[in-house]
Design an enzyme around this catalytic site. Structure first.
Site, PDB file in Angstrom:
ATOM      1  CE  LYS A  13      -2.143  -1.170   3.851  1.00 56.87           C
ATOM      2  NZ  LYS A  13      -1.419  -2.427   4.133  1.00 56.87           N
ATOM      3  NE  ARG A  88      -4.272  -1.545   9.875  1.00 55.11           N
ATOM      4  CZ  ARG A  88      -3.253  -0.964   9.257  1.00 55.11           C
ATOM      5  NH1 ARG A  88      -3.356   0.275   8.870  1.00 55.11           N
ATOM      6  NH2 ARG A  88      -2.150  -1.634   9.023  1.00 55.11           N
ATOM      7  NE  ARG A 127       7.128  -2.347   6.408  1.00 51.92           N
ATOM      8  CZ  ARG A 127       5.799  -2.314   6.501  1.00 51.92           C
ATOM      9  NH1 ARG A 127       5.071  -1.880   5.481  1.00 51.92           N
ATOM     10  NH2 ARG A 127       5.194  -2.726   7.592  1.00 51.92           N
ATOM     11  NE  ARG A 160       6.191  -0.120  10.466  1.00 55.06           N
ATOM     12  CZ  ARG A 160       5.034  -0.222   9.801  1.00 55.06           C
ATOM     13  NH1 ARG A 160       4.940   0.312   8.578  1.00 55.06           N
ATOM     14  NH2 ARG A 160       4.009  -0.842  10.313  1.00 55.06           N
ATOM     15  NE  ARG A 171       2.067  -4.781  11.559  1.00 54.11           N
ATOM     16  CZ  ARG A 171       3.092  -4.642  10.713  1.00 54.11           C
ATOM     17  NH1 ARG A 171       4.255  -5.189  10.986  1.00 54.11           N
ATOM     18  NH2 ARG A 171       2.938  -3.952   9.624  1.00 54.11           N
TER      19      ARG A 171
HETATM   20  P1  ADP Z   1       1.304  -1.665   7.485  1.00 53.26           P
HETATM   21  O1  ADP Z   1       1.732  -0.698   6.422  1.00 53.26           O
HETATM   22  O2  ADP Z   1       2.328  -2.691   7.768  1.00 53.26           O
HETATM   23  O3  ADP Z   1      -0.056  -2.246   7.196  1.00 53.26           O
HETATM   24  P2  ADP Z   1       0.726   0.657   9.077  1.00 53.26           P
HETATM   25  O4  ADP Z   1       1.918   1.522   8.996  1.00 53.26           O
HETATM   26  O5  ADP Z   1      -0.454   0.992   8.206  1.00 53.26           O
HETATM   27  O6  ADP Z   1       1.176  -0.855   8.840  1.00 53.26           O
HETATM   28  O7  ADP Z   1       0.199   0.592  10.584  1.00 53.26           O
HETATM   29  C1  ADP Z   1       1.076   0.328  11.646  1.00 53.26           C
HETATM   30  C2  ADP Z   1       0.263   0.208  12.936  1.00 53.26           C
HETATM   31  O8  ADP Z   1      -0.422   1.445  13.204  1.00 53.26           O
HETATM   32  C3  ADP Z   1      -0.848  -0.844  12.918  1.00 53.26           C
HETATM   33  O9  ADP Z   1      -0.379  -2.150  13.230  1.00 53.26           O
HETATM   34  C4  ADP Z   1      -1.777  -0.293  13.998  1.00 53.26           C
HETATM   35  O10 ADP Z   1      -1.285  -0.541  15.301  1.00 53.26           O
HETATM   36  C5  ADP Z   1      -1.702   1.208  13.764  1.00 53.26           C
HETATM   37  N1  ADP Z   1      -2.720   1.653  12.785  1.00 53.26           N
HETATM   38  C6  ADP Z   1      -2.508   2.174  11.558  1.00 53.26           C
HETATM   39  N2  ADP Z   1      -3.662   2.457  10.947  1.00 53.26           N
HETATM   40  C7  ADP Z   1      -4.656   2.115  11.821  1.00 53.26           C
HETATM   41  C8  ADP Z   1      -6.078   2.140  11.769  1.00 53.26           C
HETATM   42  N3  ADP Z   1      -6.743   2.598  10.680  1.00 53.26           N
HETATM   43  N4  ADP Z   1      -6.753   1.688  12.863  1.00 53.26           N
HETATM   44  C9  ADP Z   1      -6.122   1.250  13.950  1.00 53.26           C
HETATM   45  N5  ADP Z   1      -4.788   1.166  14.061  1.00 53.26           N
HETATM   46  C10 ADP Z   1      -4.044   1.601  12.999  1.00 53.26           C
HETATM   47  P1  ADP Z   2       2.110  -1.950   3.205  1.00 55.88           P
HETATM   48  O1  ADP Z   2       2.081  -0.431   3.229  1.00 55.88           O
HETATM   49  O2  ADP Z   2       0.901  -2.519   2.506  1.00 55.88           O
HETATM   50  O3  ADP Z   2       2.326  -2.560   4.548  1.00 55.88           O
HETATM   51  P2  ADP Z   2       4.696  -1.630   1.863  1.00 55.88           P
HETATM   52  O4  ADP Z   2       4.427  -0.778   0.671  1.00 55.88           O
HETATM   53  O5  ADP Z   2       5.343  -1.003   3.022  1.00 55.88           O
HETATM   54  O6  ADP Z   2       3.331  -2.400   2.308  1.00 55.88           O
HETATM   55  O7  ADP Z   2       5.545  -2.899   1.364  1.00 55.88           O
HETATM   56  C1  ADP Z   2       5.982  -3.902   2.280  1.00 55.88           C
HETATM   57  C2  ADP Z   2       7.373  -4.388   1.869  1.00 55.88           C
HETATM   58  O8  ADP Z   2       7.280  -5.111   0.633  1.00 55.88           O
HETATM   59  C3  ADP Z   2       8.386  -3.274   1.630  1.00 55.88           C
HETATM   60  O9  ADP Z   2       9.641  -3.740   2.053  1.00 55.88           O
HETATM   61  C4  ADP Z   2       8.344  -3.064   0.111  1.00 55.88           C
HETATM   62  O10 ADP Z   2       9.600  -2.606  -0.385  1.00 55.88           O
HETATM   63  C5  ADP Z   2       8.055  -4.478  -0.386  1.00 55.88           C
HETATM   64  N1  ADP Z   2       7.222  -4.502  -1.596  1.00 55.88           N
HETATM   65  C6  ADP Z   2       6.183  -3.678  -1.919  1.00 55.88           C
HETATM   66  N2  ADP Z   2       5.637  -4.022  -3.105  1.00 55.88           N
HETATM   67  C7  ADP Z   2       6.345  -5.112  -3.549  1.00 55.88           C
HETATM   68  C8  ADP Z   2       6.256  -5.933  -4.738  1.00 55.88           C
HETATM   69  N3  ADP Z   2       5.333  -5.718  -5.673  1.00 55.88           N
HETATM   70  N4  ADP Z   2       7.152  -6.960  -4.827  1.00 55.88           N
HETATM   71  C9  ADP Z   2       8.071  -7.189  -3.858  1.00 55.88           C
HETATM   72  N5  ADP Z   2       8.204  -6.449  -2.738  1.00 55.88           N
HETATM   73  C10 ADP Z   2       7.352  -5.419  -2.577  1.00 55.88           C
END
Ligand code: ADP
Ligand code: ADP
Length: 216
Positions: A13, A88, A127, A160, A171
């Protein structure tokens, strides 16, 4: 235009939001980034959020919705918004719809980035995140030009605390229990498009751009 990027942790994302906001001039709103900024600054909100984030749980809906609505009220959202990591839960989705309605706004599209479960842990555990701009890299799939340094702003790259294998698994459980019901929720409302996230970053981006253009 109000868009939502939906997908499991690690689906891509954040990576794709960076491309899409440039292409369509949208404001990128990541609730995860907003929480991390508050944690870094040591605000009251940050201290509260950290307790949940560190164990891979969701921050309570009331706190999250309030933060999101405050962010949506800023002027840079005028051209449209790309929500990343929000909603979420079904309750968050309902609160968002209720807040937009009086302004004559609605969610125009939900891009659901689908990635097989086994790829998600590999992505999360490799990541790297820039401490200053939040840009994401991957040790194997998209490494920075210089190890440990962000290509964009020279910031320090870090892992992270919630990207350990153990917390990442937690998660994913939370995602399947609380967030994945949104797939059906938005499908029923006729706004969901499924994107194949199991391709390289550029191919996923191209599919997303087409899907957003189709919304108009
Ligand atoms: P990822 O990109 O790995 O999905 P995020 O950076 O979006 O993770 O979120 C990291 C953490 O922040 C989540 O595990 C949660 O604890 C909190 N968080 C983020 N967005 C939300 C949301 N919409 N509702 C509740 N908690 C959230
Ligand atoms: P999210 O916000 O959904 O948690 P991220 O964009 O942070 O996901 O991506 C999670 C990890 O996967 C990062 O280390 C990113 O560089 C890697 N990644 C993202 N898209 C791809 C893809 N299409 N193929 C392989 N690795 C990817």
């Amino acid at each position: 235009m109000y868009l939502i990027l939906l997908g499991a942790p690690g689906a891509g994302k954040g990576t794709q939001a960076a491309t899409l906001v440039k292409e369509f001039g949208l404001a990128h709103i990541s609730t995860g980034d907003l929480f991390r900024e508050n944690v870094a600054k040591g605000t009251e909100l940050g201290l509260l959020a950290k307790q949940y984030m560190d164990r891979g749980a969701l921050v309570p809906d009331d706190v999250t919705v309030r933060m999101l609505l405050e962010r949506l009220a800023r002027p840079d959202t005028a051209k449209g918004v790309m929500l990343d990591g929000f909603p979420r839960t079904i309750d968050q989705a309902e609160a968002l719809a209720k807040a937009l309605q009086p302004q004559g706004k609605k969610i125009d599209g939900v891009m659901y980035i689908k990635v097989p479960n086994e790829a998600l842990i590999t992505r999360l555990s490799g990541r790297l995140t820039c401490r200053t701009c939040g840009m994401v890299y991957h040790v194997k799939f998209s490494p920075p030009k210089v190890s440990g340094v962000c290509d964009k702003d020279g910031g320090e790259l870090f892992t992270r605390p919630d990207d350990t294998v153990e917390t990442a698994k937690k998660r994913l459980d939370v995602y399947f229990a609380q967030t994945s019901p949104l797939i059906e929720y938005y499908t029923t409302r006729g706004v969901l498009t499924e994107i194949n996230g199991d391709q390289d970053v550029d191919a996923v981006g191209a599919e997303l751009v087409k899907a957003v253009e189709a919304i108009g």
